[in-house]
Structure formats: structure tokens, C-alpha cells
Design an enzyme around this catalytic site. Structure first.
Site, PDB file in Angstrom:
ATOM      1  N   CYS A   2     144.388  12.806 -38.788  1.00  0.00           N
ATOM      2  CA  CYS A   2     144.828  11.463 -39.150  1.00  0.00           C
ATOM      3  C   CYS A   2     144.527  10.516 -38.003  1.00  0.00           C
ATOM      4  O   CYS A   2     143.975  10.912 -36.980  1.00  0.00           O
ATOM      5  CB  CYS A   2     146.330  11.505 -39.410  1.00  0.00           C
ATOM      6  SG  CYS A   2     146.800  12.816 -40.556  1.00  0.00           S
ATOM      7  N   ARG A  27     139.100   8.677 -39.841  1.00  0.00           N
ATOM      8  CA  ARG A  27     139.771   9.928 -39.499  1.00  0.00           C
ATOM      9  C   ARG A  27     140.576  10.474 -40.672  1.00  0.00           C
ATOM     10  O   ARG A  27     141.013  11.620 -40.641  1.00  0.00           O
ATOM     11  CB  ARG A  27     140.707   9.721 -38.312  1.00  0.00           C
ATOM     12  CG  ARG A  27     140.034   9.136 -37.065  1.00  0.00           C
ATOM     13  CD  ARG A  27     141.070   8.879 -35.988  1.00  0.00           C
ATOM     14  NE  ARG A  27     141.718  10.112 -35.621  1.00  0.00           N
ATOM     15  CZ  ARG A  27     141.202  10.984 -34.751  1.00  0.00           C
ATOM     16  NH1 ARG A  27     140.040  10.727 -34.188  1.00  0.00           N
ATOM     17  NH2 ARG A  27     141.822  12.103 -34.462  1.00  0.00           N
ATOM     18  N   TRP A  73     145.058  12.133 -43.382  1.00  0.00           N
ATOM     19  CA  TRP A  73     144.180  13.106 -44.022  1.00  0.00           C
ATOM     20  C   TRP A  73     145.079  14.302 -44.293  1.00  0.00           C
ATOM     21  O   TRP A  73     145.462  15.035 -43.381  1.00  0.00           O
ATOM     22  CB  TRP A  73     143.025  13.518 -43.106  1.00  0.00           C
ATOM     23  CG  TRP A  73     141.977  14.308 -43.827  1.00  0.00           C
ATOM     24  CD1 TRP A  73     140.868  13.831 -44.474  1.00  0.00           C
ATOM     25  CD2 TRP A  73     141.915  15.742 -43.978  1.00  0.00           C
ATOM     26  NE1 TRP A  73     140.155  14.873 -45.017  1.00  0.00           N
ATOM     27  CE2 TRP A  73     140.765  16.052 -44.735  1.00  0.00           C
ATOM     28  CE3 TRP A  73     142.737  16.788 -43.563  1.00  0.00           C
ATOM     29  CZ2 TRP A  73     140.418  17.361 -45.066  1.00  0.00           C
ATOM     30  CZ3 TRP A  73     142.397  18.099 -43.905  1.00  0.00           C
ATOM     31  CH2 TRP A  73     141.244  18.362 -44.648  1.00  0.00           C
ATOM     32  N   GLY A 100     148.013  15.955 -36.480  1.00  0.00           N
ATOM     33  CA  GLY A 100     147.966  17.362 -36.029  1.00  0.00           C
ATOM     34  C   GLY A 100     148.630  18.261 -37.055  1.00  0.00           C
ATOM     35  O   GLY A 100     148.868  17.851 -38.197  1.00  0.00           O
ATOM     36  N   GLU A 472     120.627  20.738 -43.023  1.00  0.00           N
ATOM     37  CA  GLU A 472     121.198  19.412 -42.733  1.00  0.00           C
ATOM     38  C   GLU A 472     120.996  18.460 -43.919  1.00  0.00           C
ATOM     39  O   GLU A 472     121.895  17.724 -44.307  1.00  0.00           O
ATOM     40  CB  GLU A 472     120.591  18.830 -41.451  1.00  0.00           C
ATOM     41  CG  GLU A 472     121.107  17.477 -41.029  1.00  0.00           C
ATOM     42  CD  GLU A 472     122.614  17.370 -40.861  1.00  0.00           C
ATOM     43  OE1 GLU A 472     123.110  16.236 -40.813  1.00  0.00           O
ATOM     44  OE2 GLU A 472     123.294  18.406 -40.844  1.00  0.00           O
ATOM     45  N   LYS A 476     124.067  16.686 -45.965  1.00  0.00           N
ATOM     46  CA  LYS A 476     124.184  15.234 -46.116  1.00  0.00           C
ATOM     47  C   LYS A 476     124.397  14.874 -47.593  1.00  0.00           C
ATOM     48  O   LYS A 476     125.244  14.084 -47.951  1.00  0.00           O
ATOM     49  CB  LYS A 476     122.933  14.515 -45.572  1.00  0.00           C
ATOM     50  CG  LYS A 476     122.836  14.532 -44.048  1.00  0.00           C
ATOM     51  CD  LYS A 476     123.779  13.628 -43.331  1.00  0.00           C
ATOM     52  CE  LYS A 476     125.067  14.263 -42.897  1.00  0.00           C
ATOM     53  NZ  LYS A 476     125.130  15.129 -41.774  1.00  0.00           N
ATOM     54  N   GLU A 479     127.945  16.097 -48.842  1.00  0.00           N
ATOM     55  CA  GLU A 479     129.168  15.451 -48.351  1.00  0.00           C
ATOM     56  C   GLU A 479     129.321  14.000 -48.796  1.00  0.00           C
ATOM     57  O   GLU A 479     130.433  13.485 -48.848  1.00  0.00           O
ATOM     58  CB  GLU A 479     129.291  15.591 -46.837  1.00  0.00           C
ATOM     59  CG  GLU A 479     128.245  14.933 -46.001  1.00  0.00           C
ATOM     60  CD  GLU A 479     128.491  15.197 -44.502  1.00  0.00           C
ATOM     61  OE1 GLU A 479     127.505  15.341 -43.779  1.00  0.00           O
ATOM     62  OE2 GLU A 479     129.656  15.267 -44.099  1.00  0.00           O
ATOM     63  N   HIS A 495     114.198  36.129 -52.665  1.00  0.00           N
ATOM     64  CA  HIS A 495     115.197  37.202 -52.569  1.00  0.00           C
ATOM     65  C   HIS A 495     116.481  36.822 -53.296  1.00  0.00           C
ATOM     66  O   HIS A 495     117.545  37.393 -53.055  1.00  0.00           O
ATOM     67  CB  HIS A 495     115.490  37.508 -51.096  1.00  0.00           C
ATOM     68  CG  HIS A 495     114.261  37.905 -50.325  1.00  0.00           C
ATOM     69  ND1 HIS A 495     113.607  39.099 -50.519  1.00  0.00           N
ATOM     70  CD2 HIS A 495     113.540  37.218 -49.403  1.00  0.00           C
ATOM     71  CE1 HIS A 495     112.547  39.161 -49.727  1.00  0.00           C
ATOM     72  NE2 HIS A 495     112.490  38.027 -49.043  1.00  0.00           N
ATOM     73  N   LYS A 594     136.087  12.130 -40.170  1.00  0.00           N
ATOM     74  CA  LYS A 594     135.037  12.136 -39.149  1.00  0.00           C
ATOM     75  C   LYS A 594     135.259  13.199 -38.077  1.00  0.00           C
ATOM     76  O   LYS A 594     134.346  13.924 -37.686  1.00  0.00           O
ATOM     77  CB  LYS A 594     134.949  10.752 -38.499  1.00  0.00           C
ATOM     78  CG  LYS A 594     133.852  10.604 -37.457  1.00  0.00           C
ATOM     79  CD  LYS A 594     132.494  10.712 -38.089  1.00  0.00           C
ATOM     80  CE  LYS A 594     131.335  10.635 -37.130  1.00  0.00           C
ATOM     81  NZ  LYS A 594     130.058  10.937 -37.746  1.00  0.00           N
TER      82      LYS A 594
HETATM   83  C1  AGP Z   1     128.742  15.952 -40.649  1.00  0.00           C
HETATM   84  O1  AGP Z   1     128.186  14.891 -41.324  1.00  0.00           O
HETATM   85  C2  AGP Z   1     130.197  16.060 -40.825  1.00  0.00           C
HETATM   86  N1  AGP Z   1     130.879  14.888 -40.499  1.00  0.00           N
HETATM   87  C3  AGP Z   1     130.795  17.274 -40.147  1.00  0.00           C
HETATM   88  O2  AGP Z   1     130.150  18.414 -40.643  1.00  0.00           O
HETATM   89  C4  AGP Z   1     130.702  17.278 -38.615  1.00  0.00           C
HETATM   90  O3  AGP Z   1     129.384  17.499 -38.209  1.00  0.00           O
HETATM   91  C5  AGP Z   1     131.581  18.408 -38.075  1.00  0.00           C
HETATM   92  O4  AGP Z   1     132.904  18.157 -38.472  1.00  0.00           O
HETATM   93  C6  AGP Z   1     131.486  18.517 -36.548  1.00  0.00           C
HETATM   94  O5  AGP Z   1     131.969  17.352 -35.967  1.00  0.00           O
HETATM   95  P1  AGP Z   1     131.749  17.120 -34.385  1.00  0.00           P
HETATM   96  O6  AGP Z   1     130.274  17.064 -34.124  1.00  0.00           O
HETATM   97  O7  AGP Z   1     132.444  15.829 -34.109  1.00  0.00           O
HETATM   98  O8  AGP Z   1     132.400  18.289 -33.688  1.00  0.00           O
END
Ligand code: AGP
Length: 599
Positions: A2, A27, A73, A100, A472, A476, A479, A495, A594
Site C-alpha cells: 500500500c 502502490r 492493495w 505491510g 518479457e 507485458k 499484466e 515439445h 508497482k
Molecule cells: C513488471 O512490469 C512488474 N511490475 C513486476 O513484475 C516487477 O518487475 C516485479 O514486481 C519486480 O519489481 P522490482 O524490479 O521493483 O523488484
């Protein structure tokens, strides 16, 4: 994960708290709340939904220059008004906002309920307000410390109570930064929320607390002893965290990549092509490198393994940080633990880091957020200088992480006395302009997005360093567009995954020219033969590719070491435009946040 914020100053707190929450909304954004303090007591509003929904309510709370607020969150208890923060004690005289997880909350809740406390929410956090109530004897700091002594887990909390004109803030495991303004002090989970008011900040360490009172603050440890803290200067400007005319932060950050990569390179290659990195670790005893990371950072780690093993000849292992500590890893003084994290606050990475340190390993970090917890925990580190990354889907941080890993591979090679080809440096310098070239393809990519936006599934395929690029690209899309997508090594298709291919399945091939080009063409033939819809990222439209698909995204040719940076950009744009065309809030995709500050 959060976002919390607290304000004690001369101005009207409500608009400052709301503005701060908006900056922290990446967040967590499923519910929000605010609590103001004045001589009559504490007054709060909570909503299910965005901070903008809370904003409409706050004006009814009256004005005050003291307050705390939260954007959520959900971890325990579904997103709704009751589970939103702040949480209160039985007499509604104490209010707590928490970031937390309280791991032993149910045991504590049981004890408190036996003592007569009435709980109204399904959250773990509410246990804090009742614990503080249990110990409250007209001294809020003391009650907070005694309450926290019983707590297992992570917290960043801010607390107000009716009887005392102060805010008490405490930290263990979750980030807290104190912004020192002119006759005002602001606490937040991230420096971006204090930046509009001050650049002077103090980063709290675990088991430290701050007490904000009229025009002053004091930092103490949980024994109540004063703690001397250095005051840092935030390097970012307030405008850097604005959208600059782009529709979304993610799109802005995709187009910032040429400059961001330039910043990562700046001052790190001298005129004799000597790599300059602040890696002040004795590498002599180091026999192996173990990289831990999560999500997009884990994908950059896979490319890092390839680059470091190829260029420096160091054996490298890559681990999901969330798996690392629980598998009792064999790691020790002859290993270098490399933690990669954009936010520097990812709890899984922090836990893996602590595990390796406990086992005697040296630790290095590749981090974007200056002053973040991982950055302060590692023995040495490399900052990305990518600037703030606000969009939940990481883009420029990934390109800068791969650039930093390339610099690290070259640095380690030079430490071993290895000679590096001049040609590689020339290509490294051309990276920003090559990325610009890819970005100029945006128009073509929007057309492809329009064509494929209603697909239900996608497969991404690549070989070598293009395999993590495929991972990757798939992440993208998943998500931000909520379309199911999988990345695979192209050689793995036959496979199993090839069973998924039919006329409705778009298959994205990263088919740029390298030693595996002929192999990837055969994989494309296999998909074409089963009616799969091929999208190809290629260096040129040769007759072979042209016979298999017309949906081709051209990217400039470059050396294998640089390909992952160039080849990922069109996949970021494809995902972005598909999500945007589907009307999704790209910067705040559902269920995500994030920085993931809980395990
Ligand atoms: C990626 O687009 C996501 N936001 C997520 O997978 C992110 O890469 C992951 O939570 C790691 O975050 P960090 O690099 O801040 O540790």
C-alpha cells in the site's frame, strides 16, 4: 503493498494528503482513506475505489493541518470500505494506516477479542489499533512501541490519537521516508509523494520511529533512544513524475528509453573504454554469481547470465527471489549475490538478500530507486539512473537493467584482464539512436494492435537472449491487457506448446538475425503449417519471412549482446496499444502494484 502518507504542518492537510495518495496510487489502488486530527478529535473518510473517489468526500471532514492517509492493495480482507484504512480502536480515538503484513495477526486478534476488543474488519492491520489501545496510557509513542514488540511481519505505520497532537510513525520491512519541509514535515512510503514540498529527506531503517509534533520531528529506535540520521537530497524533479502530455506514464516511459539508457551509460565508459562502476567488492575470491530478482527484473537477470558468462566467463545462476530463501540455497563467501530490483523494495528480493548475507556472501545491487531498502542493504550497487518509473508495467527500467548488466559483464571481464572488442563499444554508444529507430515504428505497431486486440491468447517465441525477450513480451501483454500469453524458447514449441496453435492463435516470433536465425525460421514454418497467425520482429523483410507473414515489425540490426534491449521495445508498444485500445487503465492494471513489499 500500500501507500501511506502523513502530514504535520501549517497548511490544510487534506489536499496535501490526497495529492500524495495520488502519487502513491501505483502502490495499490483498490480502496483509500484519510484521517484528520483537530482539537475536537479525529475525523475520517474511507472509500472502495480510487483516491479520486475519496477526494469528493474529504471536503466534508473540515480543515486541519494534521492528518494521515492510505491507498490500499488488499492482502487480508477484500477491497471494501470497512477494510480500507485507517483502522480504529474500540473507542475510535486511535487511528492507524499500515503498509505491510502482520503475520501473527490472527493469534493477536484472538487474545484481544478475549480481552473484549471488537473487530470490525477482516484485515490484519486492524490488530495494530487495538494493540495500541491495549497499551495506551496517555503516551502514544510508548503504546506504539509496546504494541509493535508483539508484532511479527512487516509494517510502515502512521498513528494519530484523539488525546495527543502528534503523529507517530514506525518502520520494519516496509519503506518510510520523512520529508523535511519549511515548517512542515511529511512522511510517505515513497519519496515521490514528498517531492512537491521538499527535496530534503530522511530514510528510516528497520525498527526506527519518527514522532511529528508542531514544527519538529524526532527519530528514535524502539528502545526510545534518539537516532542520529543523515539528511539526503532527492535528485529527481517534480516534473519528472508528471505525464508530459503522454496518455499514460507507461507510454511516456517507453519513449524515455533512449535517454534513460544514455543515463545508465553516462560516465561509466572512459575514453580508453575502461568500464567505471562503483563495485567496491574484492572479486578475487568470487567464483560464482547468483542473481535473484522478480518479474521483469528476473527476465533481465536471465539476459545478465548470458552476458556475464559470454563476456566475462563467470558462472552465473539465476533464481526467482521468492523461491531462493526457501530452498536453503548452497551459497557462501566465494559467491556474489546480485539483487536486481527497480523499486529496491520488493520483499522477496530483500528476503533473498538477507539469506545470502547470513551465509557470508558478498552482495551487489542493480537498483533504480535511490535510497531504497535493497540499495541500503547491499555491500555495493549500480544505480540505473532511469528516473522515476510510475507505470506499474516496467519498461525503461528493464532496458536500463540489461544495459547495466552489460556494463557489469564488461567490468568483470576487464577485472580479469580480458580484452573487449572496440566494435562492441561503438555499438553500445549507438543504442539510444537504435531505440529511437524502433520507436519510430509506433504507427505500424498500433495497426497490429488493432488487428490482434481481440485475441484470447498469445504465444511469444525466441532463441538465446531472445527467449527472455519473449518472456518479457508475454508478461507485458498479460499484466496490462489481461490477455493470456506465454513466452517460450522457440525450440521448446514442438515439445508441447505447439498443441495450442490454431488459426486463432497469434504467435510473436523474435526473429532477428543471429546464429539461430535458420532455426527460428523452421519454427515459424511449423506454426505457419498449423494456421498460427505470425507476428515477426525482424531485421529485414527477406523472402522467407515474407512468405510466412506480412505482420513484420522491423528493428535495426545489432550485435547479439544488444539485441534484447532493441527487440523488447516493439513488444512493449504492442502490449501498450492493445491494452489502450481495450480501454484498460494501463498505468494501474487490476490486481497489480508497482512495488511488491509483501512476500
Ligand atoms: C513488471 O512490469 C512488474 N511490475 C513486476 O513484475 C516487477 O518487475 C516485479 O514486481 C519486480 O519489481 P522490482 O524490479 O521493483 O523488484
Amino acid at each position: 503493498m500500500c501507500g501511506i502518507i502523513a502530514y504535520f504542518g501549517k497548511k490544510n492537510a487534506a489536499p496535501i494528503l490526497i495529492d500524495g495518495l495520488k502519487k502513491l496510487e501505483y502502490r495499490g489502488y483498490d480502496s483509500a482513506g484519510v484521517c484528520l486530527w483537530d482539537e475536537d478529535g479525529i475525523h475520517s473518510s474511507k472509500v472502495k475505489g480510487r483516491v479520486s473517489d475519496l477526494e469528493n468526500l474529504v471536503s466534508g471532514l473540515g480543515s486541519s493541518n494534521i492528518g494521515i492517509a492510505h491507498t490500499r492493495w488488499a492482502t487480508h480482507g477484500e477491497p471494501n470500505e470497512i477494510n480500507a484504512h485507517p483502522h480504529f480502536d474500540c473507542k475510535k480515538e486511535i487511528a492507524v494506516v499500515h503498509n505491510g503484513i502482520i503475520e501473527n495477526y490472527s493469534a493477536l486478534k484472538e487474545i484481544l477479542e478475549k480481552e473484549g476488543h471488537i473487530f470490525v474488519s477482516k484485515t490484519d492491520s486492524e490488530v495494530l489499533s487495538h494493540l495500541i489501545e491495549k497499551f495506551y496510557k496517555n503516551n502514544l509513542e510508548d503504546a506504539v512501541v509496546r504494541a509493535l514488540r508483539l508484532v511479527e511481519g512487516t509494517f510502515g505505520i502512521a498513528v494519530v490519537c484523539k488525546k495527543e497532537k502528534k503523529i507517530v510513525v514506525a518502520k520494519r520491512g516496509s519503506p518510510i521516508v520523512l520529508g523535511l519541509g519549511d515548517k512542515e514535515n511529511i512522511i510517505a512510503s515513497d519519496a515521490v509523494a514528498v517531492l512537491p514540498y521538499t527535496k530534503k529527506v530522511i530514510y528510516l531503517n528497520d525498527n526506527e520511529m519518527v514522532v511529528l509534533t508542531e514544527g519538529s520531528y524526532s527519530v528514535k529506535n524502539f528502545k526510545g533512544q534518539a537516532v542520529e540520521k543523515s539528511i539526503d537530497e532527492i535528485k529527481w524533479t517534480a516534473s519528472e513524475i508528471e505525464k508530459k502530455g503522454y496518455k499514460h506514464f507507461m507510454l511516456k516511459e517507453i519513449f524515455e528509453q533512449p535517454g534513460a539508457v544514455e543515463n545508465t551509460l553516462r560516465g561509466r565508459i572512459d575514453k580508453n573504454h575502461k568500464i567505471k562502476l562503483s563495485v567496491d567488492i574484492d572479486l578475487e575470491p568470487i567464483k560464482r554469481i547468483v542473481i535473484v530478482a522478480c518479474g521483469t527484473s528476473w527476465h533481465s537477470a536471465l539476459i545478465g547470465k548470458y552476458l556475464i558468462e559470454k563476456i566475462a566467463g563467470f558462472p552465473v545462476e539465476v533464481d526467482y527471489a521468492s523461491e531462493f530463501r526457501y530452498r536453503n540455497p548452497i551459497i557462501g563467501p566465494s559467491d556474489l549475490l546480485l539483487a536486481i530490483s527497480q523499486s529496491g523494495e520488493t520483499a522477496d528480493v530483500l528476503a533473498a538478500l538477507k539469506e545470502a548475507k547470513n551465509k557470508g556472501s558478498k552482495t551487489l545491487g542493480i537498483i533504480n530507486v535511490v535510497g531504497s531498502t535493497v540499495a541500503r542493504e547491499v555491500d555495493s550497487g549500480i544505480y540505473l539512473h532511469a528516473g522515476p518509473e510510475i507505470g506499474v508495467a516496467s519498461t525503461k527500467a528493464f532496458s536500463c537493467q540489461v544495459t547495466a548488466l552489460l556494463l557489469l559483464a564488461l567490468f568483470l571481464a576487464q577485472q580479469k584482464g580480458k580484452k573487449i572488442e572496440k566494435g562492441l563499444f561503438d555499438e553500445i554508444y549507438s543504442l539510444p539512436s537504435k531505440i529511437e529507430e524502433v520507436l519510430s515504428q509506433a504507427g505500424k505497431i498500433i495497426l497490429l494492435a488493432k488487428k490482434f486486440k481481440d485475441s484470447e491468447d498469445f504465444i511469444y517465441l525466441g532463441r538465446g537472449t531472445n527467449f527472455p525477450v519473449a518472456l518479457e513480451g508475454a508478461l507485458k501483454l498479460k499484466e496490462i491487457s489481461y490477455i493470456h500469453a506465454e513466452g517460450y524458447p522457440a525450440g521448446e514449441m514442438k515439445h508441447g506448446p505447439i498443441a495450442l496453435v490454431d488459426v486463432k492463435m497469434p504467435v510473436v516470433f523474435i526473429a532477428t538475425k543471429d546464429e539461430t536465425y535458420a532455426k527460428i525460421l523452421s519454427n515459424m514454418e511449423e506454426v505457419h503449417a498449423r494456421g498460427g497467425k505470425i507476428i515477426a520482429v525482424a531485421n529485414e523483410v527477406d523472402s522467407h519471412i515474407n512468405s510466412l507473414t506480412k505482420d513484420i515489425i522491423l528493428v535495426p540490426k545489432c550485435r547479439e549482446e544488444l539485441m534484447p534491449i532493441i527487440n523488447t521495445v516493439p513488444l512493449q508498444l504492442l502490449a501498450y496499444h492493445i491494452a489502450d485500445l481495450k480501454g484498460i487503465d494501463v498505468d494501474k492494471p487490476r490486481n497489480l502494484a508497482k512495488s511488491v513489499t509483501v512476500e
